[in-house]
Design a protein around this motif. Sequence first.
Motif, PDB file in Angstrom:
ATOM      1  N   ASP A  44       6.364   5.423   2.325  1.00 26.33           N
ATOM      2  CA  ASP A  44       5.052   6.065   2.321  1.00 26.33           C
ATOM      3  C   ASP A  44       5.171   7.539   1.937  1.00 26.33           C
ATOM      4  O   ASP A  44       6.163   8.196   2.268  1.00 26.33           O
ATOM      5  CB  ASP A  44       4.411   5.934   3.698  1.00 26.33           C
ATOM      6  CG  ASP A  44       2.920   6.212   3.652  1.00 26.33           C
ATOM      7  OD1 ASP A  44       2.157   5.293   3.340  1.00 26.33           O
ATOM      8  OD2 ASP A  44       2.536   7.368   3.911  1.00 26.33           O
ATOM      9  N   SER A  49       0.804  -1.221   0.000  1.00 25.05           N
ATOM     10  CA  SER A  49       0.000   0.000   0.000  1.00 25.05           C
ATOM     11  C   SER A  49       0.839   1.273   0.000  1.00 25.05           C
ATOM     12  O   SER A  49       0.312   2.361  -0.214  1.00 25.05           O
ATOM     13  CB  SER A  49      -0.915   0.012   1.231  1.00 25.05           C
ATOM     14  OG  SER A  49      -0.160   0.017   2.427  1.00 25.05           O
ATOM     15  N   ALA A  50       2.144   1.168   0.236  1.00 25.91           N
ATOM     16  CA  ALA A  50       2.998   2.360   0.230  1.00 25.91           C
ATOM     17  C   ALA A  50       2.934   3.041  -1.136  1.00 25.91           C
ATOM     18  O   ALA A  50       3.024   2.385  -2.176  1.00 25.91           O
ATOM     19  CB  ALA A  50       4.428   1.995   0.576  1.00 25.91           C
ATOM     20  N   ARG A  51       2.796   4.377  -1.136  1.00 24.69           N
ATOM     21  CA  ARG A  51       2.608   5.112  -2.386  1.00 24.69           C
ATOM     22  C   ARG A  51       3.852   5.097  -3.267  1.00 24.69           C
ATOM     23  O   ARG A  51       3.759   5.105  -4.490  1.00 24.69           O
ATOM     24  CB  ARG A  51       2.220   6.566  -2.072  1.00 24.69           C
ATOM     25  CG  ARG A  51       1.908   7.415  -3.309  1.00 24.69           C
ATOM     26  CD  ARG A  51       0.670   6.910  -3.988  1.00 24.69           C
ATOM     27  NE  ARG A  51       0.244   7.744  -5.084  1.00 24.69           N
ATOM     28  CZ  ARG A  51       0.575   7.537  -6.364  1.00 24.69           C
ATOM     29  NH1 ARG A  51       1.346   6.518  -6.674  1.00 24.69           N
ATOM     30  NH2 ARG A  51       0.144   8.339  -7.305  1.00 24.69           N
ATOM     31  N   HIS A  88       5.915  10.099   4.627  1.00 26.55           N
ATOM     32  CA  HIS A  88       7.281  10.181   5.137  1.00 26.55           C
ATOM     33  C   HIS A  88       8.177  11.047   4.256  1.00 26.55           C
ATOM     34  O   HIS A  88       9.383  11.118   4.496  1.00 26.55           O
ATOM     35  CB  HIS A  88       7.880   8.780   5.262  1.00 26.55           C
ATOM     36  CG  HIS A  88       7.288   7.976   6.383  1.00 26.55           C
ATOM     37  ND1 HIS A  88       7.323   6.601   6.414  1.00 26.55           N
ATOM     38  CD2 HIS A  88       6.631   8.376   7.495  1.00 26.55           C
ATOM     39  CE1 HIS A  88       6.725   6.178   7.514  1.00 26.55           C
ATOM     40  NE2 HIS A  88       6.293   7.228   8.179  1.00 26.55           N
TER      41      HIS A  88
END
Length: 263
Positions: free
Chosen positions: A254, A198-200, A257
């Motif tokens: 993410d 799910s991290a962009r 971050h």
Amino acid sequence: MSIEASITLKTKNVAAVGRDRIRLLQAVAREGSIAAGARAAGLTYKAAWDALDAMTNLFGQPLLERRTGGKSGGGAHLTPTGLRVIEAFNRLEAEMARVIRALEPELAGSGITPSNLVSGYFMKTSARNALRGTITAIAADTLNAEVAVTVAESTTIYALVTSESIDNLGLCVGREVIVLIKAPFVVIAPGREPPKISARNCVQGTVRRCDVSGVNAEVVLDIGGDKTLAASITASSAKNMELSSGSPACAVFDAAHVLLAID
């Protein structure tokens, strides 16, 4: 291109003093009182007091002499130290601007501008990754915004910031920004195929080096365009993934971050 130098003065454990605070000091001296100077500088009375206190802490001597009471009320005027601080600050800015203008002919056609040259020398950050890029898209709602920053020909990094930050930083498509990412926020996934996560951000690259110590390891990926991205992972993870120079890998992190900075 208009070249304008900006100086920031600071010491350890003392708030930095830049142009805005020097202009406040000038406004107080010009208006004759802290309250009037604060209004002229667009600050609240408390914010002006905080800024003036920070300057006193930095220079170790009072920059203003305050008068209280009297028929015409209280007021403030510069001490000799305050006058010298303003004069020295203005001379520093003028000298830096002169030096940068002198560099312009040498930089012509090199792809290097005075702004990214100066920021490269003077910007200091604790983030291991600092990448210059260009904003290519902004998707915003009333609270948050996703900013796409292209840092290399085939590499785009996404940052999630507040809509207020978009306004405060003056972010828009086409503007250059600096992407900041702390190395511990970056996860390494071996292989050419990006993992389903799910991290962009999932940036593909090849391992340039993997430095392993007793507990931790730093993995540096070549992400193209002479840009690199560093990750701090455990030594055991680096060994289990059998990372070595030239190995394909992805850097995953993410969007929340990712920090954005401007010159």
